[in-house]
Design a protein around this motif. Sequence first.
Motif, PDB file in Angstrom:
ATOM      1  N   PHE A 228       1.027  -0.988   0.089  1.00 29.56           N
ATOM      2  CA  PHE A 228       0.093  -0.011  -0.002  1.00 29.56           C
ATOM      3  C   PHE A 228       0.849   1.262  -0.111  1.00 29.56           C
ATOM      4  CE2 PHE A 228       0.608  -0.690   4.594  1.00 29.56           C
ATOM      5  CZ  PHE A 228       0.847   0.627   4.926  1.00 29.56           C
ATOM      6  N   VAL A 229       0.338   2.422  -0.469  1.00 26.25           N
ATOM      7  CA  VAL A 229       0.940   3.494  -0.523  1.00 26.25           C
ATOM      8  C   VAL A 229       0.009   4.525   0.298  1.00 26.25           C
ATOM      9  CG1 VAL A 229       1.885   5.410  -1.690  1.00 26.25           C
ATOM     10  CG2 VAL A 229       2.184   3.092  -2.566  1.00 26.25           C
ATOM     11  N   ASP A 230       0.650   5.496   1.293  1.00 29.02           N
ATOM     12  CA  ASP A 230      -0.177   6.167   2.101  1.00 29.02           C
ATOM     13  C   ASP A 230       0.337   7.686   2.056  1.00 29.02           C
ATOM     14  OD1 ASP A 230      -1.804   7.546   3.917  1.00 29.02           O
ATOM     15  OD2 ASP A 230      -1.409   6.107   5.593  1.00 29.02           O
ATOM     16  N   PRO A 231      -0.370   8.470   1.109  1.00 29.08           N
ATOM     17  CA  PRO A 231       0.127   9.701   0.951  1.00 29.08           C
ATOM     18  C   PRO A 231       0.545  10.488   2.160  1.00 29.08           C
ATOM     19  CG  PRO A 231      -1.786   9.354  -0.326  1.00 29.08           C
ATOM     20  CD  PRO A 231      -1.608   8.155   0.731  1.00 29.08           C
ATOM     21  N   LYS A 232      -0.042  10.291   3.294  1.00 29.09           N
ATOM     22  CA  LYS A 232      -0.035  10.783   4.713  1.00 29.09           C
ATOM     23  C   LYS A 232       1.337  10.631   5.236  1.00 29.09           C
ATOM     24  CE  LYS A 232      -3.665   9.194   6.772  1.00 29.09           C
ATOM     25  NZ  LYS A 232      -4.420   8.267   5.771  1.00 29.09           N
ATOM     26  N   VAL A 233       1.643   9.636   4.828  1.00 22.53           N
ATOM     27  CA  VAL A 233       3.268   9.231   5.261  1.00 22.53           C
ATOM     28  C   VAL A 233       4.390   9.178   4.314  1.00 22.53           C
ATOM     29  CG1 VAL A 233       2.527   7.804   7.419  1.00 22.53           C
ATOM     30  CG2 VAL A 233       2.694   6.843   5.384  1.00 22.53           C
ATOM     31  N   GLY A 234       3.871   9.676   3.137  1.00 24.11           N
ATOM     32  CA  GLY A 234       4.881   9.807   2.044  1.00 24.11           C
ATOM     33  C   GLY A 234       4.210   9.096   0.504  1.00 24.11           C
ATOM     34  N   ALA A 235       4.073   9.896  -0.234  1.00 20.58           N
ATOM     35  CA  ALA A 235       3.525   9.476  -1.585  1.00 20.58           C
ATOM     36  C   ALA A 235       4.807   9.023  -2.424  1.00 20.58           C
ATOM     37  CB  ALA A 235       2.997  10.935  -2.563  1.00 20.58           C
ATOM     38  N   GLY A 236       4.522   7.986  -3.030  1.00 23.68           N
ATOM     39  CA  GLY A 236       5.419   7.172  -3.758  1.00 23.68           C
ATOM     40  C   GLY A 236       6.357   6.307  -2.969  1.00 23.68           C
TER      41      GLY A 236
ATOM     42  N   TYR B 160      21.292  15.139 -14.339  1.00 17.92           N
ATOM     43  CA  TYR B 160      20.054  14.497 -13.885  1.00 17.92           C
ATOM     44  C   TYR B 160      19.684  15.151 -12.546  1.00 17.92           C
ATOM     45  CZ  TYR B 160      17.856  10.050 -13.042  1.00 17.92           C
ATOM     46  OH  TYR B 160      16.895   9.076 -13.238  1.00 17.92           O
ATOM     47  N   ARG B 161      20.075  16.449 -12.339  1.00 18.30           N
ATOM     48  CA  ARG B 161      19.704  17.239 -11.230  1.00 18.30           C
ATOM     49  C   ARG B 161      18.379  17.304 -10.918  1.00 18.30           C
ATOM     50  NH1 ARG B 161      22.145  23.117 -10.698  1.00 18.30           N
ATOM     51  NH2 ARG B 161      24.098  21.757 -11.593  1.00 18.30           N
ATOM     52  N   GLU B 162      17.460  17.465 -11.901  1.00 21.84           N
ATOM     53  CA  GLU B 162      16.044  17.717 -11.830  1.00 21.84           C
ATOM     54  C   GLU B 162      15.589  16.413 -11.338  1.00 21.84           C
ATOM     55  OE1 GLU B 162      14.021  18.961 -15.254  1.00 21.84           O
ATOM     56  OE2 GLU B 162      15.104  21.002 -15.402  1.00 21.84           O
ATOM     57  N   ASP B 163      15.912  15.102 -11.360  1.00 22.97           N
ATOM     58  CA  ASP B 163      15.349  14.047 -10.859  1.00 22.97           C
ATOM     59  C   ASP B 163      16.099  13.474  -9.632  1.00 22.97           C
ATOM     60  OD1 ASP B 163      13.601  13.327 -12.875  1.00 22.97           O
ATOM     61  OD2 ASP B 163      15.419  13.222 -14.055  1.00 22.97           O
ATOM     62  N   MET B 164      16.820  14.557  -8.826  1.00 27.04           N
ATOM     63  CA  MET B 164      17.412  14.246  -7.812  1.00 27.04           C
ATOM     64  C   MET B 164      16.863  15.115  -6.587  1.00 27.04           C
ATOM     65  SD  MET B 164      21.446  14.228  -9.199  1.00 27.04           S
ATOM     66  CE  MET B 164      22.325  13.631  -7.585  1.00 27.04           C
ATOM     67  N   PHE B 165      17.032  14.436  -5.311  1.00 25.67           N
ATOM     68  CA  PHE B 165      16.496  15.334  -4.277  1.00 25.67           C
ATOM     69  C   PHE B 165      17.439  16.170  -3.812  1.00 25.67           C
ATOM     70  CE2 PHE B 165      13.589  11.532  -3.757  1.00 25.67           C
ATOM     71  CZ  PHE B 165      12.423  12.090  -2.979  1.00 25.67           C
TER      72      PHE B 165
ATOM     73  N   GLY C 136      29.852  22.026   6.169  1.00 23.61           N
ATOM     74  CA  GLY C 136      30.499  21.853   4.970  1.00 23.61           C
ATOM     75  C   GLY C 136      30.367  20.742   3.966  1.00 23.61           C
ATOM     76  N   GLU C 137      29.832  19.684   4.700  1.00 23.19           N
ATOM     77  CA  GLU C 137      29.698  18.309   3.819  1.00 23.19           C
ATOM     78  C   GLU C 137      28.116  18.417   3.459  1.00 23.19           C
ATOM     79  OE1 GLU C 137      30.205  13.713   4.623  1.00 23.19           O
ATOM     80  OE2 GLU C 137      29.628  14.852   6.256  1.00 23.19           O
ATOM     81  N   MET C 138      28.151  18.230   2.354  1.00 30.45           N
ATOM     82  CA  MET C 138      26.656  18.059   1.443  1.00 30.45           C
ATOM     83  C   MET C 138      26.278  16.580   1.178  1.00 30.45           C
ATOM     84  SD  MET C 138      25.540  21.233   1.529  1.00 30.45           S
ATOM     85  CE  MET C 138      24.243  21.312   0.314  1.00 30.45           C
ATOM     86  N   LEU C 139      25.450  15.996   1.831  1.00 25.93           N
ATOM     87  CA  LEU C 139      25.077  14.574   1.480  1.00 25.93           C
ATOM     88  C   LEU C 139      23.778  14.608   0.569  1.00 25.93           C
ATOM     89  CD1 LEU C 139      25.402  12.938   4.983  1.00 25.93           C
ATOM     90  CD2 LEU C 139      27.210  12.802   3.068  1.00 25.93           C
ATOM     91  N   GLU C 140      23.662  13.613  -0.475  1.00 23.39           N
ATOM     92  CA  GLU C 140      22.900  13.380  -1.519  1.00 23.39           C
ATOM     93  C   GLU C 140      22.339  12.102  -1.207  1.00 23.39           C
ATOM     94  OE1 GLU C 140      20.228  14.008  -4.280  1.00 23.39           O
ATOM     95  OE2 GLU C 140      21.647  15.459  -3.477  1.00 23.39           O
ATOM     96  N   LEU C 141      20.776  11.963  -1.438  1.00 23.28           N
ATOM     97  CA  LEU C 141      20.292  10.656  -1.382  1.00 23.28           C
ATOM     98  C   LEU C 141      20.611  10.157  -3.252  1.00 23.28           C
ATOM     99  CD1 LEU C 141      16.812  10.966   0.009  1.00 23.28           C
ATOM    100  CD2 LEU C 141      18.718   9.334   0.408  1.00 23.28           C
ATOM    101  N   ARG C 142      21.211   8.890  -3.271  1.00 24.86           N
ATOM    102  CA  ARG C 142      21.784   8.586  -4.519  1.00 24.86           C
ATOM    103  C   ARG C 142      20.709   8.243  -5.551  1.00 24.86           C
ATOM    104  NH1 ARG C 142      24.403   2.530  -3.165  1.00 24.86           N
ATOM    105  NH2 ARG C 142      22.584   1.494  -2.729  1.00 24.86           N
TER     106      ARG C 142
ATOM    107  N   HIS D 103      16.837   6.773  -4.928  1.00 24.09           N
ATOM    108  CA  HIS D 103      15.927   7.589  -4.642  1.00 24.09           C
ATOM    109  C   HIS D 103      15.860   8.728  -6.092  1.00 24.09           C
ATOM    110  CE1 HIS D 103      16.476   6.261  -0.463  1.00 24.09           C
ATOM    111  NE2 HIS D 103      15.412   6.492  -0.288  1.00 24.09           N
ATOM    112  N   ARG D 104      14.594   8.831  -6.492  1.00 25.35           N
ATOM    113  CA  ARG D 104      14.151   9.831  -7.493  1.00 25.35           C
ATOM    114  C   ARG D 104      13.192  10.702  -7.169  1.00 25.35           C
ATOM    115  NH1 ARG D 104      15.585   6.379 -12.093  1.00 25.35           N
ATOM    116  NH2 ARG D 104      17.668   5.389 -11.570  1.00 25.35           N
ATOM    117  N   TYR D 105      13.528  12.215  -7.727  1.00 18.03           N
ATOM    118  CA  TYR D 105      12.582  13.217  -7.124  1.00 18.03           C
ATOM    119  C   TYR D 105      11.255  13.073  -8.032  1.00 18.03           C
ATOM    120  CZ  TYR D 105      11.132  17.806  -5.618  1.00 18.03           C
ATOM    121  OH  TYR D 105      10.563  18.790  -5.208  1.00 18.03           O
ATOM    122  N   GLU D 106      10.526  12.224  -7.944  1.00 22.01           N
ATOM    123  CA  GLU D 106       9.301  12.122  -8.819  1.00 22.01           C
ATOM    124  C   GLU D 106       8.311  13.186  -8.459  1.00 22.01           C
ATOM    125  OE1 GLU D 106       8.912  10.714 -11.689  1.00 22.01           O
ATOM    126  OE2 GLU D 106      10.212   8.817 -11.594  1.00 22.01           O
ATOM    127  N   LYS D 107       7.588  13.780  -9.381  1.00 21.05           N
ATOM    128  CA  LYS D 107       6.633  14.824  -9.041  1.00 21.05           C
ATOM    129  C   LYS D 107       5.341  13.829  -8.540  1.00 21.05           C
ATOM    130  CE  LYS D 107       7.999  18.607 -11.762  1.00 21.05           C
ATOM    131  NZ  LYS D 107       7.664  19.594 -12.824  1.00 21.05           N
TER     132      LYS D 107
END
Length: 645
Positions: A254-262, A313-318, A326-332, A364-368
Amino acid sequence: MADITIEFPDGKKKQFDAEATTKDVAQSIAISLAKKAVAGKLDGKLIDLNAPLKHDGKIEIVTKDSEDGLAVLRQSVALLTKVALKESFPSIQFGEEVGDENGFYVDTDKEDGQVSVDSLPAISDKVQAFINQKLAIKHVRLSKADALKKLEGTSYEAKLVEDSDEEEFPFYEIDGVSVLASGVSFANTGDIKFFRLLSVAGAYFEGKSSNPMLQRIYGTAFYKQADLDADLQARQEAREHDHRVIGNDLDLFFVDPKVGAGLPYWMPNGATIRRTIERYIIDKEVADGYKHVYTPVLANLDLYKTSGHWAHYREDMFPPMDMGDGEMLELRPMNCPSHIQIYNHHIRSYRELPLRIAELGMMHRYEKSGALSGLQRVREMTLNDGHTFVALDQVQDEFKKILRLIMDVYKDFNINDYSFRLSYRDPENTEKYFDDDEMWNRSQTMLKGAMDDLGLDYYEAEGEAAFYGPKLDIQTKTALGNDETMSTIQLDFMLPDRFDLKYVGADGEDHRPVMIHRGIVGTMERFIAYLTEIYKGAFPTWLAPKQVKIIPVSDDKHGEYAESLSKQLLAAGVRAEVDHRGEKMNYLIRDAQTHKIPYTLVVGDQEVADKAVSVRKYGEQDSKSMSADDFETEILKDIANYSNN
């Protein structure tokens, strides 16, 4: 009043009065054309059939038998639906309404509870009454200021107008009720023929999860009853295959938008299917020479800047996470940079090549929000990923080896309807693709040569490559006959260069390896969605979450024997359980069939006495008796050969 000059599709021009309409233009060509016309297009923009043309331009007559004509019909029914809703629920608010190739929808919001599916018949009756009365649909266009004034107190529609770049906005009045529209409409309700309100579902306003959830009412419309009937039949077929529907019926996920769509939650049944596939894939890859690893889902942003993902690919990344020092972490978004780190952790020798690294890697992908769909489009996914590092002269042999592995896996899953697509870059698109003509020409030639050596049919597609190299896409047919990329093999000369990958050759010198990216079954999420739809939820025995349901005729008398059978099968690796509910036998058997369990065993006095079972396979009406041991042998054989009897 000055004349206007109208240009026809064939290039001819003719003058008309400035108050002339598309209908007038159609009548000047042929009476028969005017009868089929439902709207016009002036300089490519849809306009109402009876709206004055006002200025020079190129015109197209939109007829009933065109895609635009169908959209006008559906837009008209959407407007009638809005009017029917407004009359039924005076305080109702509207969001967007759309008529397109898939039908139409109207977004609504009610303070006292959303429109339910039970309300649709009454709304349909109102719409049909409007059609039967053949009411005029009055059309007026208002300036933005006047439109906002008219929409005062309607927050959603007012925001749509406020955010729009249009200067004028269409309003249509039917039966004394005026509503905002997003497209053109008929001039009379009697022109509408066949429609159906279909369903309701939640939808975020403007497709953004940060906005309120509205209630979306879906419908469709056609000019012919036969077309409507065919569409409804196709929708029913699609529903029967829809993994979201089946997933709910069989309690898979199941997918529950209340706790996270997608972000799907895997229930025990779905988790069992996924775990079975994951174990199968890992065993298959290990046997084929892959080293399985685990790597983090987070990495320093610099890693993805080096790889090129951040640039391409930036538009599809979180968004990156600032750790404050100074460290920047990214969800791959991809696993390949992580596997490159595995390769680079040691000095590599030519004797280690091909070096095959694999992982069930979470990405992880930044899907609309509007693009998310069940397991098909998600924000978190686990890819059956692998990367092989090879010397240049090993590329084609390794490519063939990977392709044979993929085809072997397809055989076990009984996937037979697939084709091969060689995906090349578009040489004109230097922004999307790594700019190195020599690399692209060499790698594309290698892929083509390997496919030719194997004697496999393929077709070529320009502009479908990854940004760093060409690939072979294996296209499968979905349950509804659509093409979908299941597996890929990609050659990559770019990333080894960017990360300065090396191996020590037989000559003692450093050499650059070639990297091959490959995914055998894609992501677990999409693959299970595909299988669910192909099998319609009737998974083969080896994949079924519950393989055996044991039903005692009397739980008091036969329950103990049923439990002993269950333990015997569980010990042999079979997923079996006893139904102790004590309901009527026919109901329990039907329930097992409804849940598409491969084997149902009924045990009563005779079975207890003979240490036997009465076996009924899913989809069959008849049962057969056999000893418990013989049944165990039969089902284990069924599982061992992946249910390919």
